[in-house]
Design an enzyme around this catalytic site. Structure first.
Site, mmCIF file in Angstrom:
data_model
loop_
_atom_site.group_PDB
_atom_site.id
_atom_site.type_symbol
_atom_site.label_atom_id
_atom_site.label_comp_id
_atom_site.label_asym_id
_atom_site.label_seq_id
_atom_site.Cartn_x
_atom_site.Cartn_y
_atom_site.Cartn_z
ATOM 1 N N ASP A 198 2.118 4.611 1.973
ATOM 2 C CA ASP A 198 2.228 5.056 3.354
ATOM 3 C C ASP A 198 1.317 6.263 3.587
ATOM 4 O O ASP A 198 0.833 6.894 2.630
ATOM 5 C CB ASP A 198 3.688 5.424 3.666
ATOM 6 C CG ASP A 198 3.963 5.473 5.148
ATOM 7 O OD1 ASP A 198 3.560 4.526 5.855
ATOM 8 O OD2 ASP A 198 4.580 6.447 5.605
ATOM 9 N N ASP A 250 0.853 -1.198 0.000
ATOM 10 C CA ASP A 250 0.000 0.000 0.000
ATOM 11 C C ASP A 250 0.884 1.241 0.000
ATOM 12 O O ASP A 250 2.114 1.150 0.070
ATOM 13 C CB ASP A 250 -0.922 -0.005 1.210
ATOM 14 C CG ASP A 250 -0.162 0.003 2.538
ATOM 15 O OD1 ASP A 250 -0.755 0.387 3.544
ATOM 16 O OD2 ASP A 250 1.027 -0.369 2.567
#
Length: 265
Positions: free
Chosen positions: A210, A208
């Site tokens: 941050d 993903d």
């Protein structure tokens, strides 16, 4: 030691539960117990040892892992090369979830971790200028190309203490430095591997973005788990190809002599 291997992988059961000749080995160390027993099997004609760094049931948070015991156990098995895959977040918009980054640098933002084998009485300074093996990184890039896995051939991984994630301000600070990846386990793991005169390789599996990466869409927990699962499938393919590409390592020096032979400064 009865069982030996030439390559070590800090990874979970998804990487070795299909190896027909797998054996489990328990290694005692001067630093306490490793995260788990070690599974050794044959991959690409080479003996490979696998250890889940977080434990079999993922019960060890990043700041509680006994990194010294894990690395010492690999060395005791005669291992010369250590592959260090890790789930990681992206700090830059162009590095997307589902891609791999073969980092060549790290920045340590941890605290209080036991991060050296050289606690005295002899002071030893092991260079960390180039923390990861250039030879292995090039082989990993070749393997990713052959497996058609999207990748970035280098990058800097910021290692935070955990288990909490970064604040928005911390994340912006890391991003503004131009660093690419963030994780909680690569330090002191990679440096301890170097202290034991083994070659480390990082494979960062991006799950993903941050916190607060500008222009990046918000990611749900469900999406992170989905990407994590897909990354593990790709990683298994990559590992098989990478290990196949690796030339056989020279015979490791006698473990009993390793500390004496590596002391300097």
């Amino acid at each position: 030691m009865e069982h030996q291997a030439e390559i070590g992988v800090f990874g979970g059961s998804g990487f070795y539960n299909f190896i027909e000749d797998a054996v489990e080995v328990k290694v005692e160390t001067p630093y306490g117990s490793p995260s788990a027993t070690i599974t050794i099997g044959t991959v690409g004609g080479k003996r490979v040892a696998f250890m889940p760094r977080h434990g079999r049931d993922h019960s060890l948070p990043p700041h509680k892992i006994n990194y010294r015991a894990n690395v010492w156990a690999f060395k005791a098995l005669g291992i010369k090369r250590v592959i260090c895959p890790c789930a990681a977040g992206s700090l830059q918009k162009h590095i997307k979830p589902g891609e791999f980054v073969f980092c060549d640098q790290y920045v340590d933002r941890t605290n209080g971790r036991e991060d050296t084998f050289f606690d005295g009485p002899i002071t030893t300074h092991v260079s960390a200028a180039d923390p990861y093996s250039e030879e292995l990184r090039k082989l990993a890039v070749q393997a990713a190309k052959e497996c058609d896995i999207p990748y970035h051939d280098k990058g800097t991984i910021v290692v935070i203490q955990g288990p909490r994630f970064s604040t928005r301000s911390e994340s912006k600070w890391f991003r503004d430095q131009g660093w690419e990846v963030i994780n909680m386990t690569q330090y002191p793991e990679a440096h301890l591997v170097k202290e034991m005169e083994m070659d480390p390789l990082n494979i960062s599996l991006i799950t993903d973005y941050d916190t607060g990466v500008e222009g990046a869409p918000p990611v749900s927990h469900v999406e992170v788990i989905e990407v994590f699962t897909e990354n593990n499938v790709k990683l298994r393919r990559l590992l098989f190809k990478l290990i196949e590409l690796m030339p056989s390592a020279d015979k490791a020096p006698e473990f009993a002599n390793i500390l004496d032979s590596s002391r300097h400064g």
